[in-house]
Design a protein around this motif. Sequence first.
Motif, PDB file in Angstrom:
ATOM      1  N   GLY A 228      83.231  50.574   0.023  1.00 56.65           N
ATOM      2  CA  GLY A 228      84.224  49.858  -0.785  1.00 56.65           C
ATOM      3  C   GLY A 228      85.369  49.252  -0.020  1.00 56.65           C
ATOM      4  O   GLY A 228      85.835  48.171  -0.350  1.00 56.65           O
ATOM      5  N   GLU A 229      85.854  49.906   1.020  1.00 60.02           N
ATOM      6  CA  GLU A 229      86.983  49.401   1.802  1.00 60.02           C
ATOM      7  C   GLU A 229      86.527  49.069   3.220  1.00 60.02           C
ATOM      8  O   GLU A 229      85.757  49.813   3.822  1.00 60.02           O
ATOM      9  CB  GLU A 229      88.113  50.440   1.868  1.00 60.02           C
ATOM     10  CG  GLU A 229      88.848  50.650   0.557  1.00 60.02           C
ATOM     11  CD  GLU A 229      89.684  49.443   0.165  1.00 60.02           C
ATOM     12  OE1 GLU A 229      90.215  48.770   1.078  1.00 60.02           O
ATOM     13  OE2 GLU A 229      89.784  49.154  -1.033  1.00 60.02           O
ATOM     14  N   VAL A 230      87.018  47.954   3.730  1.00 58.87           N
ATOM     15  CA  VAL A 230      86.673  47.557   5.095  1.00 58.87           C
ATOM     16  C   VAL A 230      87.907  47.762   5.969  1.00 58.87           C
ATOM     17  O   VAL A 230      88.629  46.824   6.316  1.00 58.87           O
ATOM     18  CB  VAL A 230      86.190  46.091   5.141  1.00 58.87           C
ATOM     19  CG1 VAL A 230      85.658  45.756   6.536  1.00 58.87           C
ATOM     20  CG2 VAL A 230      85.108  45.848   4.099  1.00 58.87           C
ATOM     21  N   SER A 231      88.166  49.000   6.292  1.00 59.58           N
ATOM     22  CA  SER A 231      89.308  49.373   7.122  1.00 59.58           C
ATOM     23  C   SER A 231      88.870  49.466   8.585  1.00 59.58           C
ATOM     24  O   SER A 231      87.677  49.349   8.895  1.00 59.58           O
ATOM     25  CB  SER A 231      89.866  50.727   6.682  1.00 59.58           C
ATOM     26  OG  SER A 231      88.874  51.739   6.859  1.00 59.58           O
ATOM     27  N   LYS A 232      89.823  49.682   9.478  1.00 56.51           N
ATOM     28  CA  LYS A 232      89.460  49.877  10.881  1.00 56.51           C
ATOM     29  C   LYS A 232      88.529  51.066  11.028  1.00 56.51           C
ATOM     30  O   LYS A 232      87.555  51.025  11.787  1.00 56.51           O
ATOM     31  CB  LYS A 232      90.724  50.095  11.724  1.00 56.51           C
ATOM     32  CG  LYS A 232      91.566  48.854  11.944  1.00 56.51           C
ATOM     33  CD  LYS A 232      92.738  49.157  12.865  1.00 56.51           C
ATOM     34  CE  LYS A 232      93.582  47.911  13.113  1.00 56.51           C
ATOM     35  NZ  LYS A 232      94.743  48.201  13.996  1.00 56.51           N
ATOM     36  N   GLU A 233      88.826  52.128  10.280  1.00 59.47           N
ATOM     37  CA  GLU A 233      88.022  53.344  10.393  1.00 59.47           C
ATOM     38  C   GLU A 233      86.614  53.140   9.857  1.00 59.47           C
ATOM     39  O   GLU A 233      85.623  53.549  10.486  1.00 59.47           O
ATOM     40  CB  GLU A 233      88.713  54.487   9.647  1.00 59.47           C
ATOM     41  CG  GLU A 233      90.044  54.946  10.240  1.00 59.47           C
ATOM     42  CD  GLU A 233      91.189  53.965   9.994  1.00 59.47           C
ATOM     43  OE1 GLU A 233      92.189  54.026  10.734  1.00 59.47           O
ATOM     44  OE2 GLU A 233      91.075  53.141   9.056  1.00 59.47           O
ATOM     45  N   SER A 234      86.512  52.512   8.667  1.00 62.43           N
ATOM     46  CA  SER A 234      85.175  52.317   8.085  1.00 62.43           C
ATOM     47  C   SER A 234      84.368  51.313   8.899  1.00 62.43           C
ATOM     48  O   SER A 234      83.144  51.448   9.036  1.00 62.43           O
ATOM     49  CB  SER A 234      85.281  51.866   6.629  1.00 62.43           C
ATOM     50  OG  SER A 234      85.909  50.609   6.520  1.00 62.43           O
ATOM     51  N   THR A 235      85.041  50.305   9.452  1.00 59.08           N
ATOM     52  CA  THR A 235      84.344  49.347  10.307  1.00 59.08           C
ATOM     53  C   THR A 235      83.781  50.037  11.536  1.00 59.08           C
ATOM     54  O   THR A 235      82.613  49.830  11.910  1.00 59.08           O
ATOM     55  CB  THR A 235      85.307  48.223  10.743  1.00 59.08           C
ATOM     56  OG1 THR A 235      85.714  47.480   9.586  1.00 59.08           O
ATOM     57  CG2 THR A 235      84.645  47.285  11.731  1.00 59.08           C
ATOM     58  N   ARG A 236      84.607  50.872  12.165  1.00 62.88           N
ATOM     59  CA  ARG A 236      84.154  51.600  13.353  1.00 62.88           C
ATOM     60  C   ARG A 236      82.965  52.496  13.013  1.00 62.88           C
ATOM     61  O   ARG A 236      81.964  52.546  13.753  1.00 62.88           O
ATOM     62  CB  ARG A 236      85.307  52.433  13.912  1.00 62.88           C
ATOM     63  CG  ARG A 236      84.999  53.077  15.264  1.00 62.88           C
ATOM     64  CD  ARG A 236      86.156  53.923  15.765  1.00 62.88           C
ATOM     65  NE  ARG A 236      87.407  53.173  15.782  1.00 62.88           N
ATOM     66  CZ  ARG A 236      88.455  53.418  14.999  1.00 62.88           C
ATOM     67  NH1 ARG A 236      88.392  54.419  14.120  1.00 62.88           N
ATOM     68  NH2 ARG A 236      89.543  52.702  15.081  1.00 62.88           N
ATOM     69  N   GLU A 237      83.048  53.187  11.884  1.00 58.28           N
ATOM     70  CA  GLU A 237      81.963  54.086  11.499  1.00 58.28           C
ATOM     71  C   GLU A 237      80.683  53.318  11.186  1.00 58.28           C
ATOM     72  O   GLU A 237      79.585  53.739  11.572  1.00 58.28           O
ATOM     73  CB  GLU A 237      82.375  54.934  10.293  1.00 58.28           C
ATOM     74  CG  GLU A 237      81.345  55.992   9.927  1.00 58.28           C
ATOM     75  CD  GLU A 237      81.867  57.006   8.931  1.00 58.28           C
ATOM     76  OE1 GLU A 237      81.053  57.844   8.481  1.00 58.28           O
ATOM     77  OE2 GLU A 237      83.073  56.969   8.598  1.00 58.28           O
ATOM     78  N   ALA A 238      80.810  52.195  10.495  1.00 60.04           N
ATOM     79  CA  ALA A 238      79.627  51.394  10.161  1.00 60.04           C
ATOM     80  C   ALA A 238      78.933  50.901  11.424  1.00 60.04           C
ATOM     81  O   ALA A 238      77.696  50.916  11.525  1.00 60.04           O
ATOM     82  CB  ALA A 238      80.024  50.224   9.274  1.00 60.04           C
ATOM     83  N   LEU A 239      79.735  50.444  12.405  1.00 63.29           N
ATOM     84  CA  LEU A 239      79.159  49.961  13.651  1.00 63.29           C
ATOM     85  C   LEU A 239      78.492  51.085  14.434  1.00 63.29           C
ATOM     86  O   LEU A 239      77.460  50.871  15.089  1.00 63.29           O
ATOM     87  CB  LEU A 239      80.247  49.298  14.500  1.00 63.29           C
ATOM     88  CG  LEU A 239      80.814  47.977  13.963  1.00 63.29           C
ATOM     89  CD1 LEU A 239      82.018  47.537  14.784  1.00 63.29           C
ATOM     90  CD2 LEU A 239      79.753  46.885  13.973  1.00 63.29           C
ATOM     91  N   GLN A 240      79.072  52.274  14.373  1.00 63.14           N
ATOM     92  CA  GLN A 240      78.495  53.410  15.089  1.00 63.14           C
ATOM     93  C   GLN A 240      77.222  53.917  14.420  1.00 63.14           C
ATOM     94  O   GLN A 240      76.240  54.249  15.083  1.00 63.14           O
ATOM     95  CB  GLN A 240      79.525  54.541  15.180  1.00 63.14           C
ATOM     96  CG  GLN A 240      80.678  54.245  16.125  1.00 63.14           C
ATOM     97  CD  GLN A 240      81.754  55.323  16.087  1.00 63.14           C
ATOM     98  OE1 GLN A 240      81.799  56.168  15.191  1.00 63.14           O
ATOM     99  NE2 GLN A 240      82.639  55.289  17.085  1.00 63.14           N
TER     100      GLN A 240
END
Length: 284
Positions: A228-240
């Motif tokens: 739901g949210e595209v934050s720095k943290e969620s972006t980093r996790e998605a890429l990982q």
Amino acid sequence: MSILIGAHKTASTHLQRSVTDSRAALAPHGVGVIGPMPIGADVLPLSGLLRGRADPELLRLAAEGFLRKHVGDAERVVLMNENILGSLAPNMLLQDDRLYKFAPGRVKRVVQLFENHDVQVGVAIRAPRTFLVSAWQENMKGHAFHSFRQYLGHTDLSGLRWHRMIKRLQQTLSEVPVFVWRYEDYPGVALSVLQHAMGDAAQAVTLRESAANPGFSGAAINWLAAHGEVSKESTREALQRFPKGTEFPAYDPWSDDERGLLDRTYDQDCAKLAEMPGVTLIRP
């Protein structure tokens, strides 16, 4: 003076950082470097400047002081800021089915700051098929997830033509030379771009090793949509979790017809730019 105006998502950050990192090496060659931040911090908030919310005469006086502060008596100046073109918000990037509809007026206001100098403008372009996806992903960062089709809205893809944007720049800037390069060629033309901007001093620039952000895989996009949210943290996790590669292919929203249309129009744009008077297209 060479004003490098992006576009966004064309390795502009890599080029900017490479040049600013080489500022000390360029100084003995008479080249001054102005990165993205100072023009918005020292002359006027960039949004006000680019929307014409200040007295032009006062701005020109401020601009001369700005140059003295940042580049001293440098014979050549390279100023870099892709936000001069606009932003990646749909109402800036895709308004009325034009790429960067408001770019000509915005660029002109910056060029007018330095009317007592010889100015040229450099801009990189990118195949819309990948550019629009990358622009959507970047624009989403720090906000709630929204789909690619929501981002595009009712945009007529056939109207998004780089050669038309460059033509509008030319018409607005009158006799200011424009040079263009393609993102797809960037690794092979980066030095040529710098030579066009600063002459032989370009040899003093050390290009950083990595030029591209990885972008999202389709699986990463699906995970972000669920999150739901595209934050720095969620972006980093998605890429990982779902790194783009063989196991997790890149996100590709296009139909075969759309892909064919966008590829054909980009090829046509590049051909037109190669023949456009007053425009130099830098190719490998």
